[in-house]
Design an enzyme around this catalytic site. Structure first.
Site, PDB file in Angstrom:
ATOM      1  CD  GLU A 102      33.447  51.392  29.137  1.00  0.00           C
ATOM      2  OE1 GLU A 102      34.605  51.079  29.418  1.00  0.00           O
ATOM      3  OE2 GLU A 102      32.478  51.022  29.825  1.00  0.00           O
ATOM      4  CE1 TYR A 122      36.019  46.760  28.811  1.00  0.00           C
ATOM      5  CE2 TYR A 122      36.723  49.002  28.318  1.00  0.00           C
ATOM      6  CZ  TYR A 122      35.952  48.118  29.041  1.00  0.00           C
ATOM      7  OH  TYR A 122      35.081  48.586  29.971  1.00  0.00           O
ATOM      8  CG  ASP A 147      38.130  45.507  32.115  1.00  0.00           C
ATOM      9  OD1 ASP A 147      37.990  44.322  32.500  1.00  0.00           O
ATOM     10  OD2 ASP A 147      37.638  46.475  32.724  1.00  0.00           O
TER      11      ASP A 147
END
Ligand code: SF4
Length: 350
Positions: free
Chosen positions: A34, A115, A133
């Site tokens: 991520e 997020y 996002d």
């Protein structure tokens, strides 16, 4: 299954990409992927992810590594604060004794925002938290015709509420993955595939002819130019580098001696800049080769206009305080900004 998640999940099962971080529930791997993907395209991020995980297979190994080694591995990905934060957060995780499992605990790690915390919590631990996002913002803004700018607190809150309300509690991971993938492949910023969209019949933007307009943004980031003259000072065997300590771009990366000016200057005007004159005086007898490279490098909020000037010194190099003398064959051990690395690749084939 409701009218939105049903077709969305069906679409996802058929179209999802086979990505290594999708096949894991290990929070450490999910976290690394991520962070890498925050400002990086999947195609580029893939190689970095594999390399990073091979080099630091566990959070303990990442935490124990020297920062220079982490930065070196990150080199070329840009946004280096991500690597520094990863390293600091790895130490936090090790101090906790295990990877945190709740949204709030994960959100408390250094560099982890709303997020990323929601993505890790849902993918690794099935926490029913919507991850929002840019892709998710675009999908819901278009589907529901939401026109509050998504770069405002109100716009973000509105989308987050919508995303959370739609989340099926028992399938949080799949839901978050599916919406993001849908935004990345189907409801794309330019040329979304509306004519083959399984949600087209519910899409407000399509029905009202506002697909190109949504999501709305309040303003664009102002892009500022910077003018950087780098000095490549070497004697054929060694060269000078300096570790950046200014907290703007490239903190803790190594760079060549730098002269930064408020506006563009040519090679002749450089002789009127005191720092350049000082370097020139420090290098008597050196062959000054003038400009041997030019790069224009575009970052999200800066355009770097960079010129490289070369000095070839006979014999020993002077090494003023704050600089390090680096053998050319050991250059690979130093994390450099990509534009400097590219220049040096051309000069010395590293
Ligand atoms: S119809 Fe077009 S704009 Fe609407 S959700 Fe589908 S792809 Fe996106």
């Amino acid at each position: 299954m409701d009218e939105i998640c049903g077709p969305l999940f069906e679409w996802y099962d058929k179209h999802k990409r086979d990505l290594p971080w999708r096949a894991t529930r290990v929070p450490y791997y999910i976290w690394i992927s991520e962070v890498i993907l925050q400002q990086t395209r999947v195609a580029q991020g893939y190689d970095y992810f594999v390399r990073f995980i091979e080099h630091f297979p566990t959070v303990e190994e990442l935490a124990a590594a020297p920062e220079d080694e982490v930065m070196r591995l990150w080199q070329g990905l840009g946004y280096y604060s991500r690597a520094r934060n990863l390293h600091a957060a790895a130490k936090q995780v090790v101090a906790l004794g295990e990877f945190p499992r709740t949204y709030e605990q994960i959100r408390a790690l250094k560099g982890v925002g709303d997020y990323t915390a929601a993505a890790i919590a849902s993918f690794a631990f099935d926490v029913p938290k919507a991850a929002v996002d840019g892709n998710v913002c675009r999908v819901w803004a278009r589907l529901f015709g939401l026109d509050t700018p998504i770069d405002t607190a109100r716009g973000k809150q509105q989308i987050t509420e919508v995303a959370q309300a739609l989340l099926p509690v028992a399938q949080a991971a799949k839901y978050n993955q599916a919406v993001m993938e849908f935004g990345a492949l189907q409801c794309t910023p330019q040329s979304p595939k509306c004519d083959e969209c399984p949600l087209a019949h519910k899409c407000v933007a399509l029905a009202t002819g506002r697909v190109g307009e949504l999501p709305m943004k309040s303003h664009k980031t102002k892009v500022m130019p910077r003018y950087m003259s780098y000095l490549y000072i070497h004697n054929g065997e060694e060269m000078l580098l300096h570790k950046r300590t200014a907290n703007d771009i490239w903190l803790n990366l190594y760079e060549l001696p730098l002269i930064e000016t408020a506006s563009a200057i040519g090679a002749e005007e450089l002789f009127c800049v005191p720092e350049f004159v000082a370097w020139h005086a420090m290098l008597p007898g050196a062959v000054y080769k003038g400009a041997t490279g030019t790069v224009k490098h575009v970052l999200s909020h800066r355009v770097l206009h960079t010129v490289f000037y070369e000095f070839e010194v006979e014999g020993a190099l002077p090494c003023p305080e704050g600089f390090v003398m680096v053998p050319l064959e050991e250059l690979g051990r130093y994390a450099l900004p990509r534009l400097i690395e590219k220049y040096l690749e051309e000069k010395i084939g590293r």
